[in-house]
Design a protein around this motif. Structure first.
Motif, PDB file in Angstrom:
ATOM      1  N   PRO A  23       0.925  -1.175  -0.131  1.00 32.85           N
ATOM      2  CA  PRO A  23      -0.523  -0.142   0.179  1.00 32.85           C
ATOM      3  C   PRO A  23       0.864   1.468  -0.300  1.00 32.85           C
ATOM      4  O   PRO A  23       1.804   1.552   0.883  1.00 32.85           O
ATOM      5  N   ARG A  24       0.765   1.776  -1.060  1.00 39.13           N
ATOM      6  CA  ARG A  24       1.395   2.901  -1.109  1.00 39.13           C
ATOM      7  C   ARG A  24       1.138   3.988  -0.783  1.00 39.13           C
ATOM      8  O   ARG A  24       2.596   5.235  -0.010  1.00 39.13           O
ATOM      9  N   ASP A  25       0.739   4.644  -0.251  1.00 43.16           N
ATOM     10  CA  ASP A  25       0.259   6.165   1.105  1.00 43.16           C
ATOM     11  C   ASP A  25       0.454   5.493   2.155  1.00 43.16           C
ATOM     12  O   ASP A  25       0.809   5.852   3.098  1.00 43.16           O
ATOM     13  N   LYS A  26       0.519   3.932   2.506  1.00 39.48           N
ATOM     14  CA  LYS A  26       0.750   4.083   4.603  1.00 39.48           C
ATOM     15  C   LYS A  26       2.258   3.357   4.655  1.00 39.48           C
ATOM     16  O   LYS A  26       2.904   3.230   5.418  1.00 39.48           O
ATOM     17  N   THR A  27       2.608   2.353   3.175  1.00 42.71           N
ATOM     18  CA  THR A  27       3.925   1.609   3.815  1.00 42.71           C
ATOM     19  C   THR A  27       4.693   2.471   4.409  1.00 42.71           C
ATOM     20  O   THR A  27       5.241   3.902   3.844  1.00 42.71           O
ATOM     21  N   LEU A  28       5.728   2.319   5.402  1.00 42.83           N
ATOM     22  CA  LEU A  28       6.430   3.637   6.095  1.00 42.83           C
ATOM     23  C   LEU A  28       8.045   2.669   5.513  1.00 42.83           C
ATOM     24  O   LEU A  28       8.651   0.857   5.716  1.00 42.83           O
ATOM     25  N   LEU A  29       8.499   3.615   4.293  1.00 42.84           N
ATOM     26  CA  LEU A  29      10.279   3.242   4.498  1.00 42.84           C
ATOM     27  C   LEU A  29      10.989   3.947   5.464  1.00 42.84           C
ATOM     28  O   LEU A  29      10.829   4.898   5.825  1.00 42.84           O
ATOM     29  N   ILE A  30      12.368   2.907   6.348  1.00 40.80           N
ATOM     30  CA  ILE A  30      13.291   3.881   6.825  1.00 40.80           C
ATOM     31  C   ILE A  30      14.197   3.936   6.262  1.00 40.80           C
ATOM     32  O   ILE A  30      14.935   2.709   5.766  1.00 40.80           O
ATOM     33  N   LEU A  31      15.218   4.559   6.573  1.00 41.72           N
ATOM     34  CA  LEU A  31      16.575   4.924   5.797  1.00 41.72           C
ATOM     35  C   LEU A  31      17.244   4.950   6.757  1.00 41.72           C
ATOM     36  O   LEU A  31      17.863   6.284   7.317  1.00 41.72           O
ATOM     37  N   PRO A  32      18.217   4.184   7.690  1.00 37.70           N
ATOM     38  CA  PRO A  32      19.565   4.506   8.331  1.00 37.70           C
ATOM     39  C   PRO A  32      20.489   4.733   8.228  1.00 37.70           C
ATOM     40  O   PRO A  32      20.930   4.686   6.242  1.00 37.70           O
ATOM     41  N   THR A  33      20.865   6.215   8.822  1.00 38.60           N
ATOM     42  CA  THR A  33      22.099   6.877   8.541  1.00 38.60           C
ATOM     43  C   THR A  33      23.120   6.425   9.895  1.00 38.60           C
ATOM     44  O   THR A  33      22.812   6.721  10.713  1.00 38.60           O
ATOM     45  N   GLY A  34      24.567   5.576   8.727  1.00 37.47           N
ATOM     46  CA  GLY A  34      25.298   6.114   9.958  1.00 37.47           C
ATOM     47  C   GLY A  34      26.690   6.620   9.827  1.00 37.47           C
ATOM     48  O   GLY A  34      26.755   7.658   9.042  1.00 37.47           O
ATOM     49  N   ALA A  35      27.823   5.985  10.070  1.00 36.10           N
ATOM     50  CA  ALA A  35      28.855   6.087   9.482  1.00 36.10           C
ATOM     51  C   ALA A  35      29.958   5.067   9.299  1.00 36.10           C
ATOM     52  O   ALA A  35      30.038   4.100  10.657  1.00 36.10           O
ATOM     53  N   ILE A  36      31.227   5.501   9.370  1.00 35.78           N
ATOM     54  CA  ILE A  36      32.450   5.079   9.119  1.00 35.78           C
ATOM     55  C   ILE A  36      33.589   5.660   9.606  1.00 35.78           C
ATOM     56  O   ILE A  36      34.268   6.562   8.762  1.00 35.78           O
ATOM     57  N   GLU A  37      34.041   5.980  10.926  1.00 38.96           N
ATOM     58  CA  GLU A  37      34.887   6.061  11.086  1.00 38.96           C
ATOM     59  C   GLU A  37      35.940   6.314  12.378  1.00 38.96           C
ATOM     60  O   GLU A  37      34.851   5.232  13.415  1.00 38.96           O
ATOM     61  N   GLN A  38      36.805   6.758  12.912  1.00 34.73           N
ATOM     62  CA  GLN A  38      37.813   6.603  14.695  1.00 34.73           C
ATOM     63  C   GLN A  38      36.406   6.775  15.605  1.00 34.73           C
ATOM     64  O   GLN A  38      35.529   7.538  15.573  1.00 34.73           O
ATOM     65  N   HIS A  39      36.473   5.845  16.621  1.00 33.87           N
ATOM     66  CA  HIS A  39      35.923   5.061  18.040  1.00 33.87           C
ATOM     67  C   HIS A  39      36.514   5.045  18.850  1.00 33.87           C
ATOM     68  O   HIS A  39      36.375   4.226  19.457  1.00 33.87           O
ATOM     69  N   GLY A  40      38.059   5.842  18.530  1.00 33.22           N
ATOM     70  CA  GLY A  40      39.188   5.457  19.583  1.00 33.22           C
ATOM     71  C   GLY A  40      39.811   4.215  19.170  1.00 33.22           C
ATOM     72  O   GLY A  40      39.523   3.926  18.238  1.00 33.22           O
ATOM     73  N   PRO A  41      40.332   3.941  20.481  1.00 30.19           N
ATOM     74  CA  PRO A  41      41.816   3.081  20.068  1.00 30.19           C
ATOM     75  C   PRO A  41      40.385   1.282  20.341  1.00 30.19           C
ATOM     76  O   PRO A  41      41.194  -0.026  20.280  1.00 30.19           O
ATOM     77  N   HIS A  42      39.771   1.591  21.502  1.00 31.42           N
ATOM     78  CA  HIS A  42      38.790   0.501  21.720  1.00 31.42           C
ATOM     79  C   HIS A  42      37.128  -0.124  21.295  1.00 31.42           C
ATOM     80  O   HIS A  42      36.654  -1.303  21.143  1.00 31.42           O
ATOM     81  N   LEU A  43      37.246   0.932  19.714  1.00 33.26           N
ATOM     82  CA  LEU A  43      35.699   0.844  19.008  1.00 33.26           C
ATOM     83  C   LEU A  43      36.085   0.221  17.793  1.00 33.26           C
ATOM     84  O   LEU A  43      36.711   1.085  17.666  1.00 33.26           O
ATOM     85  N   PRO A  44      35.186  -0.505  17.095  1.00 31.49           N
ATOM     86  CA  PRO A  44      35.451  -0.772  14.955  1.00 31.49           C
ATOM     87  C   PRO A  44      35.388   0.668  14.881  1.00 31.49           C
ATOM     88  O   PRO A  44      34.260   1.410  15.639  1.00 31.49           O
ATOM     89  N   ILE A  45      35.573   0.834  13.624  1.00 30.93           N
ATOM     90  CA  ILE A  45      35.149   2.159  12.889  1.00 30.93           C
ATOM     91  C   ILE A  45      33.513   2.262  12.407  1.00 30.93           C
ATOM     92  O   ILE A  45      33.333   3.219  12.293  1.00 30.93           O
ATOM     93  N   ALA A  46      33.122   1.305  12.126  1.00 29.55           N
ATOM     94  CA  ALA A  46      31.912   0.848  12.224  1.00 29.55           C
ATOM     95  C   ALA A  46      31.308   1.426  12.994  1.00 29.55           C
ATOM     96  O   ALA A  46      29.296   0.770  12.813  1.00 29.55           O
ATOM     97  N   MET A  47      31.117   1.495  14.629  1.00 30.19           N
ATOM     98  CA  MET A  47      30.278   1.704  15.991  1.00 30.19           C
ATOM     99  C   MET A  47      28.825   2.340  14.770  1.00 30.19           C
ATOM    100  O   MET A  47      27.953   1.706  15.373  1.00 30.19           O
ATOM    101  N   ASP A  48      29.075   3.919  14.533  1.00 27.73           N
ATOM    102  CA  ASP A  48      27.335   4.267  14.378  1.00 27.73           C
ATOM    103  C   ASP A  48      26.975   3.345  13.153  1.00 27.73           C
ATOM    104  O   ASP A  48      25.283   3.088  13.368  1.00 27.73           O
TER     105      ASP A  48
END
Length: 264
Positions: A23-48
């Motif tokens: 149903p075009r008028d009701k369907t909800l599409l969700i676009l997740p947005t993140g990042a590839i960036e440093q997250h200190g020496p203890h977390l991966p750059i894919a954190m977000d």
């Protein structure tokens, strides 16, 4: 990229006939947005990006099965120039990032869908998502929404200093991954740095103040950490993930049921 988004909520797993039947008028599409960036020496750059997949996935698991709500593929790269200079950081310019959101919105509108929600887990994207939600509404008539991954959840047990200024690779993000992907957390590499202290507040602020000053991570913390990951536990991580998911699920249902208050 690891994801917790259920297969039955992945838009890209549908064929075009299945998409055409939605149903075009009701369907909800969700676009997740993140990042590839440093997250200190203890977390991966894919954190977000991991956080977007994790929090959205857990929220989608709480929704009624019959609601046509689907996740688009997560945009892994964002506007991350605040972390430029740290190895592993990959950033889009603001104009490129907004062009990507514009073209995705245009494609959705061309297919006849009416609702698009940005689900963001990277602070550097926030202002741009806000701009593009309004622009897509104006240009294509889409009913657009933008929200942060935590969806307004209160992080019970988080101290006030960390709650306000622990916004990058601090206790919350570390706890999330300790609960979800502990193998990606190097607990021996924690460092602690703050961009400001709540007891020293003045009219100039790094975030959400009367007057905000622009900052780059390298101005503040050689390790890339803005916060204190030391108290993080998997138990708190699971508690906070569940709280965020519950809030986000309610917000997604509200967006699904939303109708324009004004119809010309």
């Amino acid at each position: 990229m690891k994801t917790w988004i259920p297969d039955n909520r992945v838009f890209a797993y549908l064929n075009w006939k299945q998409v055409d039947a939605l149903p075009r008028d009701k369907t909800l599409l969700i676009l997740p947005t993140g990042a590839i960036e440093q997250h200190g020496p203890h977390l991966p750059i894919a954190m977000d990006t991991l956080a977007a997949n994790l929090l959205l996935g857990r929220a989608l698991q709480l929704l009624p099965e019959d609601l046509p709500i689907y996740a688009l593929e997560t945009i892994c790269y964002g506007k991350s120039n605040e972390h430029i200079g740290f190895p592993g950081t990959i950033t889009m310019s603001a104009s490129t990032y907004m062009s990507v959101l514009h073209d995705i919105g245009a494609s959705i509108a061309a297919s006849g869908f009416k609702k698009l929600l940005f689900f963001n887990c990277h602070g550097g994207n926030t202002a741009l998502n806000d701009v593009m939600a309004r622009d897509l509404r104006a240009e294509f008539g889409l009913r657009t929404f933008h929200m942060g991954g935590s969806a307004g959840a209160q992080f019970e047990g988080l101290n006030p200093q960390e709650k306000k200024y622990g916004f990058h690779a601090g206790e919350v993000e570390t706890a999330w991954l300790l609960a979800a992907t502990p193998e990606l957390v190097d607990t021996a590499a924690y460092t602690s740095n703050y961009i400001a202290k709540i007891e020293d507040e003045n009219i100039l602020s790094p975030e959400q103040g009367a007057v905000n000053f622009a900052w780059l991570t390298r101005d503040i913390a050689a390790s890339g950490v803005l916060g204190d990951p030391t108290p993080a536990t998997a138990e708190n991580g699971e508690k906070w993930i569940a709280a965020c998911a519950a809030k986000a699920a309610k917000a997604l249902e509200a967006a699904y049921h939303y109708e324009n208050l004004y119809k010309p």
